[in-house]
Design an enzyme around this catalytic site. Structure first.
Site: not given
Ligand code: NAP
Length: 472
Positions: A226, A245-246, A373, A279, A149
């Site tokens: 996530s 940071e979830l 969420e 997030c 994002n």
């Molecule tokens: P995501 O699906 O959890 O993916 C995040 C990253 O993790 C991607 O690079 C993804 O790669 C990687 N990943 C997936 N499976 C993995 C595994 N088994 N091992 C290691 N890495 C893996 O999250 P998203 O949909 O991109 O982002 C949205 C989420 O991020 C929301 O929950 C949001 O709240 C959170 N977020 C939190 C913050 C904060 O500061 N707290 C800021 C921004 C976003 P792939 O893309 O290849 O699957």
């Protein structure tokens, strides 16, 4: 684009298409890394960690400073790249780029400020005559995994402090949005970063995540994404430092003394940026019974006025969601709430990946749009009677990333600050507000550890204790 590891730009036979969220066209193609690429990147990063660890702080400062200047000089190219791969409006992408310049500038400054402290051993029984201090040292190899994002600024929040602290860093950007991270890698190398100081592997988290996170040569993992992927990484990582940071489902509390025009403005500004895929987006609007109807009347026209469309069109305020399946999911959650007795005040319609900015009223705490969420352009409005009930509702979640309150009453504001379980607390604004220099991070299942370069540098370093046992 190609990916970068062990000092080389490299390709792979298997490719990933980077798609425009707006119309599904192919924006670019990147290699799909496999576990062999992870091994190659690790070998490079181990060499890089030695080089980076011996680079003086002033040199690290100059590299990061030069990188910030290069990003600024290429602002428009970075902004278009973000919009093309992520789908946010051009205005939002330009703002993200300006924030990335800040994040890299702040990181550059931190490269000059890695310090320890002297330890007053003479205050310990029998330790007079000893002299001690702490030394802050880099972790070594840092793995940085980022979400879709904020494909530039959230990568800068990891890479900037990691390099400032003298580490080598291996980036794994989100598969949907790898281009900004690859361009950032180009910029850092152009700014003079040693060739092995960085790697950027494009590939599926599900395929290379385990290899990256389990590797014992990695001393620090910084993850934004996530909750469920975060939990998986924690289980896999073993004994190493981790920052998580979830996700969140941030609440805003509207007390009866609030200025409703200002509140409506704040909810419209903080609930729908990046199509709600932030997030700390305002998701749950907890509203005093006394002003419930007046607040909805003030909010409805402001949300209805948010124009949707092609994010490259300067008039668009809210672009598509990252994929159509996400917009379908949001539509399902809203429909489920309506079936349970909630009301759509405005919005509630979907066209492909675009979900109209939506307000849902009469939401009860057992509904999915309150509990989970949502990560979409929808706010869920729920009534309360008293500050006690408002705080209990705000805390009725596994998450604890951010929260806001609108009130002029100091006692209520202070109770909110003390009692609401969230890492970032906004008084008289919505939860979605961040300055890149502040300590930022969640409580509960929103994660642990802080970002913001000054604080992230602490997470990216280890503290050693040195004690001189002097003869005299
Ligand atoms: P995501 O699906 O959890 O993916 C995040 C990253 O993790 C991607 O690079 C993804 O790669 C990687 N990943 C997936 N499976 C993995 C595994 N088994 N091992 C290691 N890495 C893996 O999250 P998203 O949909 O991109 O982002 C949205 C989420 O991020 C929301 O929950 C949001 O709240 C959170 N977020 C939190 C913050 C904060 O500061 N707290 C800021 C921004 C976003 P792939 O893309 O290849 O699957």
């Amino acid at each position: 684009m190609r990916m970068y590891a062990a000092g080389q730009w490299i390709d792979a036979e298997k490719k990933i298409n980077v798609l425009s969220p707006y119309d599904g066209t192919v924006v670019d193609r990147v290699p799909c890394a496999d576990p062999g690429d992870v091994e190659n990147a690790m070998e490079g990063a181990v060499r890089g960690a030695r080089t980076m660890g011996s680079l003086p702080g002033y040199d690290r400062y100059r590299i990061l400073r030069a990188a910030a200047d290069l990003i600024e000089a290429r602002s428009e190219d970075f902004a278009r790249t973000i919009t093309l791969e992520e789908g946010k409006s051009l205005a939002e992408s330009r703002f993200e780029v300006s924030r990335a310049v800040q994040t890299m500038t702040l990181s550059a400054e931190e490269a000059k400020r890695l310090h320890g402290e002297t330890i007053p051993f003479d205050g310990a029984p029998g330790a007079a005559g000893k002299f001690g201090f702490t030394l802050r040292v880099p972790c070594g190899v840092v793995v940085a995994i980022s979400p879709f994002n904020f494909p530039l600024n959230l990568v800068c929040h990891k890479v900037g402090p990691a390099l400032a602290a003298g580490n080598a860093v291996v980036i794994k950007p989100a598969t949907d949005t790898p281009l900004s991270a690859l361009k950032l890698t180009e910029v850092l190398l152009e700014a003079g970063l040693p060739a092995d100081g960085i790697a950027c592997l494009t590939g599926l988290g599900a395929e290379i995540g385990d290899a990256l996170c389990r590797d014992r040569r990695v001393r620090k993992i910084t993850f934004t994404g996530s909750r469920d992927v975060g939990e998986r990484i924690c289980r896999m990582a073993g004994i190493k430092k981790i920052t998580m940071e979830l996700g969140g489902n941030s609440p805003i509390i509207i007390m009866p003394d609030a200025d409703l025009d200002k509140v409506a403005l704040a909810v419209a500004a903080t609930g729908y940026s990046n199509a709600g895929q932030v997030c700390i987006s305002t998701q749950r609007v907890l509203t005093s019974e006394k002003i419930y109807g007046d607040f909805l009347d003030a909010l409805k026209p402001k949300v209805a006025a948010l124009t949707t469309g092609n994010p490259l069109d300067e008039r668009t305020k809210v672009g598509p969601m990252i994929r159509e399946k996400e917009a379908i999911r949001v539509e399902e959650w809203v429909n489920e709430a309506v079936a349970g007795g909630a009301q759509v005040v405005t919005g509630g319609v979907r066209q492909g990946a675009i979900y109209a900015p939506t307000v849902v009223a009469d939401v009860s705490p057992d509904m999915r749009i309150f509990r989970d969420e949502l990560f979409g352009p929808v706010v869920a409005v729920t009534r309360f009677d008293s500050i006690d009930e408002a705080i209990a509702l705000a805390n009725d979640t596994i998450y604890g990333l951010a929260a806001g309150i609108f009130t002029k009453n100091l006692e209520w504001a202070m109770r909110f600050a003390r009692e609401v379980e969230a890492g970032n607390l906004m008084i008289n604004w919505g939860p979605q507000w961040r300055a890149d220099l502040m300590p930022y991070g969640g409580l509960k299942e929103s994660g642990f550890g802080k970002e913001g370069p000054r604080y992230a540098v602490e997470e990216m370093t280890e503290l050693k204790l040195v004690c001189f046992h002097l003869a005299g």
